[in-house]
Design an enzyme around this catalytic site. Structure first.
Site: not given
Ligand code: TPP
Lengths: 338, 378
Positions: B262, B275, B266
């Protein structure tokens, strides 16, 4: 005394609790280097280390379940749920394990967990980021549920929650994180109780009960009402389970009229509990049926419409007019009444 | 407590058909899946990636200009999304998270629909049955179970479509994703687990979610897995085609880990400098998926100025339409909040709606514009 934002006050309270008790550990997603998505834990990992401020894998059930194990081992975990809507994957651990272990073990096992939940709407977020899930937890015996509404309470009550041997859900109104207020860091946290409601504004015509994000709105409504010659007493519940009914009862005996306002949906919500309990306790003192001004029974709407869902000053004043039998939006009795 | 911050990328293990400098790499196992990908097909993949990057940049700009409340950029993940997305058949069904706009583009989404949610005008952007793709999932990992159930339905129907679910490296920690793998393996459901390991879950490095390469977990559930270079569009196409073929022919689920990065934040609300090491970003920028395919095309004489100009014109045109669609989107009405809560009438809600209508009507100026009623602005 110093002036700080709501968010900063929670941070200061967490710091104090961690300094006072080495068994206090923080767990959650992104709470380390990032300081949490709202920066509430900012700087704590740097000062207390990775073993006390733990970034957790992305698994809410996992976070709560491992916190249960840490509590068995004598720790006092403080969990950050990133947003209200993400507490549901942890629901099973909270209601089936955290809430029941003390009872199940006849008091042998303590679950001094604090679960911090940024909750409520008003920040224009996408879905699952603006929920008011408090009633699910007030309905579960074994849990204590509190909600803070100002920096001083936030500072004191986070420490009281952590010090409690019971599991506490600590609901933080996220749209108020940046509100500033005076905080006295020298207060003795044992001198007050997070279980006690607080009379925010004294008044004699109507009792207005609320908590968390709507406390400032309710205060503004009281000011607006007084310009109109109506004296509103505003009560900030602080504790949602158990509720300090004595304070509410005393007020309603004086005013004879009760309005309850919260962001959460109406049906089966806390307003219903308060209306019923107060009706039981002071039926003969009531001049009008209690009125609820709440969010609608809908999934939290997309952000362009969220201010229709959230009670605002005008809706609260309309509720005040209703208990006073003054002209209000429902005065003309046409349409549905069911 | 020692924290696991191990970085797990082992480049030798990755399926790669295009090398870092755009050279075509032979691969005995996977070349056969891309034999038909000729010059024009490669140029089409290039166009897709350039266009989706342009869409992403435009949406980011719209957010910065206050037209969108939030945006989750996919910068750096174009090859993983286009390579896998272009492998799918129309009757396959996608269950994604919030970052898969490249996949939505491949499914043929109306571009304005992508933005509806992020502007705050709707809870979902499109009709899932219109493009055979569920609306984006915010609850991390929940969609993997939906895909598995959909695949179980395909199986019951005796059809040969496939369900494909997209999720991140962080999501693999969730119970739901692990439970989805249990169900998929038990029923041999025709589902593809497409994990975009972009190395970060907001501020958390992939090492906090997994101690071994993520793809190594699936075999423990009885699901074959493959690690692919997620910045290599051809390799992503090949591994997805193989997995689709397995699913269509009764071979059950496959887990694909696309190792990518990425490159942006985010979401537009995030500050990665808190970070993330700038050097890391630089290393990955050197592996840019579009530059890689451009290198291959160039070496084959397939990227003359006419092609790059035409692609750029198309991308600009798409971006202009996206902007126009965003800005001219119809505003929702106050009473829309009560719509679609149930499919059948509900007396509690009807009462609340009636009362709110009367409340709104009680204002002399009777203004149903939501922004007029706010007590504070965002
Ligand atoms: C159940 C839940 N917990 C926390 C979040 C908050 N949150 C949104 S995106 C994210 C990170 C997700 O990381 P990843 O699965 O690696 O996907 P990426 O965003 O890198 O595509 C978090 C913690 C959420 N959306 N749903």
């Amino acid at each position: 005394m110093s002036t700080m934002t709501f968010g900063r006050a929670i941070n200061a309270g967490l710091r104090k609790a961690m300094e006072n008790d080495p068994k206090v550990v923080l767990m959650g997603e992104d709470i380390g280097k990032l300081g949490g998505v709202f920066r509430i834990t900012d700087g704590l990992q740097k000062d207390f280390g990775q073993h006390r401020v733990m970034d957790s894998p992305l698994a809410e059930s996992g976070i709560l379940g491992t916190a249960v194990g840490m509590a068995y081992r004598g720790y006092r975990p403080v969990i950050e749920i990133q947003f209200d809507g993400f507490i549901y994957p942890a629901f099973d651990q909270i209601v089936c394990q955290v809430a029941k272990l003390h009872y199940r073990t006849q008091g042998a096992v303590k679950m001094p967990l604090t679960i911090r939940v940024p909750f409520g709407g008003g920040i224009g977020s996408p879905e699952h980021h603006s929920e008011s899930p408090e009633a699910y937890f007030t309905h579960t015996s074994g849990l204590r549920v509190i909600s803070v509404s100002n920096p001083q309470d936030a500072y004191v009550m986070i420490q009281q929650a952590i010090a409690s041997d019971d599991p506490v859900l600590y609901f933080e109104p996220k749209r108020r994180y940046h509100v500033k207020g005076e905080v006295d860091e020298s207060v003795d946290i044992t001198a007050s109780s997070m279980n006690d409601a607080r009379v925010v504004v004294e008044g004699s015509d109507v009792t207005l009960v609320t908590y968390g994000p709507l406390v400032p709105t309710a205060r503004d409504a009281a000011t607006a009402a007084s310009d109109d010659g109506v004296s509103v007493e505003v009560i900030d519940l602080r504790s949602l389970a158990p509720i300090d009914f004595a304070t509410v009862e005393k007020s309603v005996r004086k005013t004879g009229r009760l309005v309850i306002t919260h962001e959460a949906a109406q049906s089966g919500g806390l307003g219903a509990e308060i209306a019923a309990s107060i009706t039981e306790r002071c039926f003969y003192h009531l001049e009008h049926a209690p009125v609820r001004v709440t969010g609608f029974d809908i999934p939290y709407p997309y952000s362009k419409l969220e201010f229709h869902h959230l009670p605002d000053l005008d809706r609260i004043l309309d509720g005040v007019d209703r208990v006073l039998d003054r002209p209000n939006s429902l005065s003309s009795q046409s349409g549905l009444e069911g | 407590m020692p924290l696991n911050n191990r970085v797990d990328a082992d480049p030798d293990e990755l399926v790669q058909l295009i090398g870092p400098n755009g050279e075509r790499r032979e691969n005995a196992a996977y070349d056969r899946w891309v034999t038909g990908v000729d010059g024009p097909a490669l140029q089409a993949l290039y166009e897709d990636m350039v266009v989706i990057r342009r869409i992403d940049a435009e949406a980011t700009a719209l957010q910065r200009q206050g037209e969108l409340a939030l945006w989750p950029p996919l910068l750096g993940q174009e090859a993983a999304q286009i390579g896998s997305g272009r492998a799918l058949r129309e009757d396959d069904f996608v269950f994604s998270s919030y970052r898969e706009n490249g996949v939505a583009y491949c499914r043929g989404v109306d571009l304005t629909d992508i933005l509806r949610v992020w502007r705050g005008n709707a809870s979902s952007g499109w009709d899932p049955y219109g493009i055979n793709m569920a609306t984006p999932q915010v609850i991390i990992g929940a969609q993997t179970l939906h895909a598995t159930g959909y695949a179980m339905g395909i199986l019951n129907d005796g059809a040969d479509a496939v369900a494909v679910t997209y999720f991140g490296d962080g999501a693999t920690s969730q119970g739901d994703v692990n439970e989805a793998m249990v169900f998929a393996a038990s029923y041999q459901a025709p589902v593809i687990f497409f994990c975009q390991n972009n190395h970060w879950a907001i501020s958390e490095p992939v090492g906090l979610q997994a101690h071994v390469p993520i793809a190594h977990r699936a075999p423990g559930f009885g699901i074959p897995s493959v690690r692919v270079d997620g910045n290599d569009v051809l390799a992503c196409l090949a591994v997805t085609r193989e997995a689709l073929d397995r699913a269509r022919t009764g071979g059950g689920p496959t887990f694909i880990e696309a190792v990518t990065y990425r490159m942006g934040p985010h979401t537009t609300a995030d500050d990665p400098t808190r970070y993330r090491d700038a050097n890391e970003l630089e290393d990955w920028a050197a592996k840019d998926p579009i530059a890689r395919l451009a290198g291959l095309l160039d070496s084959q004489g397939l990227l003359p100025a006419e092609v790059t100009d035409a692609v750029k014109t198309k991308a600009d045109d798409v971006a202009a339409r996206l902007r126009e669609g965003c800005i001219s989107m119809a505003e929702p009405e106050a009473l829309d909040v009560f719509k679609h809560v149930y499919s059948e009438p509900n007396s509690w809600l009807a009462r609340q709606q009636d009362q709110y209508e009367r409340y709104l009507a009680s204002f002399e100026s009777s203004n149903s514009d939501s922004t007029e009623l706010t007590e504070g602005s965002r």
